[in-house]
Design an enzyme around this catalytic site. Structure first.
Site, PDB file in Angstrom:
ATOM      1  N   LEU A  84      12.577   9.630 -11.589  1.00  0.00           N
ATOM      2  CA  LEU A  84      12.036  10.408 -12.708  1.00  0.00           C
ATOM      3  C   LEU A  84      12.628   9.972 -14.046  1.00  0.00           C
ATOM      4  CD1 LEU A  84      12.158  14.002 -11.148  1.00  0.00           C
ATOM      5  CD2 LEU A  84      10.454  12.207 -10.842  1.00  0.00           C
ATOM      6  N   ALA A  85      13.696   9.197 -14.007  1.00  0.00           N
ATOM      7  CA  ALA A  85      14.360   8.821 -15.259  1.00  0.00           C
ATOM      8  C   ALA A  85      13.460   7.898 -16.069  1.00  0.00           C
ATOM      9  CB  ALA A  85      15.681   8.126 -14.967  1.00  0.00           C
ATOM     10  N   THR A 129       2.027   7.857 -14.842  1.00  0.00           N
ATOM     11  CA  THR A 129       1.559   8.802 -15.859  1.00  0.00           C
ATOM     12  C   THR A 129       0.106   8.604 -16.289  1.00  0.00           C
ATOM     13  OG1 THR A 129       1.812   9.344 -18.223  1.00  0.00           O
ATOM     14  CG2 THR A 129       2.688   7.251 -17.539  1.00  0.00           C
ATOM     15  N   GLU A 131      -0.772   8.608 -19.174  1.00  0.00           N
ATOM     16  CA  GLU A 131      -0.727   7.790 -20.397  1.00  0.00           C
ATOM     17  C   GLU A 131      -1.193   6.361 -20.108  1.00  0.00           C
ATOM     18  OE1 GLU A 131       0.144   9.063 -23.463  1.00  0.00           O
ATOM     19  OE2 GLU A 131       0.199   7.158 -24.535  1.00  0.00           O
ATOM     20  N   TYR A 153       4.993   2.866 -24.248  1.00  0.00           N
ATOM     21  CA  TYR A 153       5.355   3.717 -23.107  1.00  0.00           C
ATOM     22  C   TYR A 153       4.349   3.537 -21.973  1.00  0.00           C
ATOM     23  CZ  TYR A 153       5.702   8.003 -20.317  1.00  0.00           C
ATOM     24  OH  TYR A 153       5.804   8.894 -19.272  1.00  0.00           O
ATOM     25  N   LYS A 157       4.979   1.853 -18.259  1.00  0.00           N
ATOM     26  CA  LYS A 157       4.736   2.636 -17.034  1.00  0.00           C
ATOM     27  C   LYS A 157       3.695   1.946 -16.148  1.00  0.00           C
ATOM     28  CE  LYS A 157       7.269   6.491 -17.151  1.00  0.00           C
ATOM     29  NZ  LYS A 157       8.015   7.072 -16.038  1.00  0.00           N
TER      30      LYS A 157
END
Ligand code: NAP
Ligand code: GDD
Length: 347
Positions: A84-85, A129, A131, A153, A157
């Site tokens: 999760l980091a 995500t 995103e 970001y 990901k």
């Protein structure tokens, strides 16, 4: 779960919103839980998990440092890893694109490399995500929707998500949970939902705003739409993905979308405060009881924005038996009530 045969879970990002919910969920399932946190100059970043001291094991580790991750995995020898980091703020990723990739992409490559070497039996959950979808035309988005990220970001990901798919082909049980926005009273104050609920409670109590020091709050794009769910519901889906016979990626969402403006309006309604909008564009303001309480500040606009996200969680509903339990109104209410209780206490 039998005491002797407790499964061992390693959660990276234990100090974050999702880490704190997932740790509690796994403790209830009888896991031995290890939470990885990174070095900080103080203890304050542990506040979300303060009450878990003595119940879970904390271990220091840094996603950008291979040797630290090596030590963590060697010591914990996890059966399940929940990664999760991350540098999780989209806006920040435009200012720190390389750091974001170092942590959010290469950090995942490091973990997968170590899993192959040290714990090839371990099951890996990666926090992917919505995103990654960017401004894709297909709506709602599901597991087949092509990715087209518009932020550093999202790009980082997506690279990590591809690494997960590659590891899967190499025989590792690795899943990417494509989670849409999920919020809670534990959400960081820099994300829009928590900024709104905390800010509007301040308006209700007559307190100055945290960011401006004045009586009005500042927001960016009011018309962006997101599929907002409750973090407490979403951590169950992470766990369910790792309990299946085969590793697969799943979209986790509510299937509803709302604009930032609607979130603001619902928050005002929850506190029985009137709200009217006046003006247009960057001159638009929100007024309550004759006072300007919301202004637009272009600082909060993004160089590239995703206008609308809405997820289709059908695959998760059908295959995992998961479904969102908390609707939009309930989510706003939970967050408002929590901020009200906290601020009233300090008042
Ligand atoms: P969050 O509250 O921002 O938590 C992020 C966690 O990562 C924190 O514990 C942070 O530690 C840690 N971290 C950051 N950089 C690190 C590094 N270099 N090494 C080790 N740890 C590091 O995020 P969240 O909302 O819980 O989200 C959890 C994950 O899901 C993230 O990967 C996020 O990108 C992803 N995600 C979130 C959502 C959402 O809506 N919440 C949706 C889709 C995907 P500090 O406390 O020390 O900063
Ligand atoms: N943060 C912030 N602050 N966002 C604002 C503001 C503001 O003052 N005003 C408007 N917004 C708009 C943003 O432009 C964006 O369209 C929307 O509110 C949501 O912003 P965030 O809450 O920062 O979340 P996000 O959608 O960018 O990213 C979150 O969700 C992703 C999943 O889609 C994060 O949790 C990511 O880590 C996660 O992957």
């Amino acid at each position: 779960m039998d005491k002797e045969k407790k499964k061992i879970a390693l959660i990276t990002g234990i100090t974050g919103q999702d880490g704190s919910y997932l740790a509690r969920f796994l403790l209830n399932k009888g896991y031995e839980v290890w939470g990885m946190y990174r070095r900080s100059s103080g203890d304050s970043h542990l506040e979300r998990v303060e009450d878990l001291k003595g119940k879970i094991n904390f271990i220091m580790g840094e996603l950008s440092d291979y040797s630290s991750l090596y030590k963590v995995i060697k010591e914990v020898m996890p059966d399940e890893i929940y990664n999760l980091a991350a540098q999780s703020q989209v806006r920040v990723s435009f200012d720190q694109p390389l750091y974001t990739k170092e942590v959010n992409w290469f950090g995942v490559e490091r973990i997968l490399d170590l899993v192959k070497e040290i714990v090839p039996h371990a099951r890996v959950y990666q926090a992917s995500t919505s995103e990654m979808f960017g401004n894709v035309v297909q709506s709602p988005q599901n597991e087949e929707t092509p990715f087209a990220p518009v932020s550093p970001y999202g790009e980082a990901k997506l690279k990590a998500h591809e690494a997960i798919n590659r590891a899967k082909k190499e025989g590792i049980f690795a899943c990417g949970g494509v989670l849409f926005n999920h919020e809670s009273p534990k959400r960081g104050i820099e994300f829009v939902t928590r900024k709104i609920t905390e800010g509007i409670v301040r308006i209700k109590l007559g307190l100055p705003q945290r960011e401006t020091g004045k009586n009005f709050m500042e927001l960016g794009n009011l018309d962006a739409k997101r599929d907002w769910g409750f973090a407490g519901d979403y951590v169950e889906a992470m766990w369910l993905m790792l309990q299946q016979d085969k590793p697969k990626n799943y979209v986790i969402a509510t299937g509803e979308t709302h604009s930032v403006r609607e979130f603001v309006e619902e928050a005002f309604k929850t506190l029985d405060l009137p709200l009217t909008w006046e003006g247009e564009g960057i001159n638009e303001v929100g007024k309550s009881q004759g006072e300007i309480v919301i202004k637009i500040n272009p600082h909060f606009f993004r160089p590239n924005e995703i206008n609308k996200l809405i997820g289709d969680p059908s695959k998760a509903i059908n295959e995992l038996g998961w479904k969102p339990k908390t609707d939009f109104k309930e989510l706003v209410k939970i967050m408002i009530e929590s901020d009200f209780t906290k601020l009233k206490k300090d008042f």
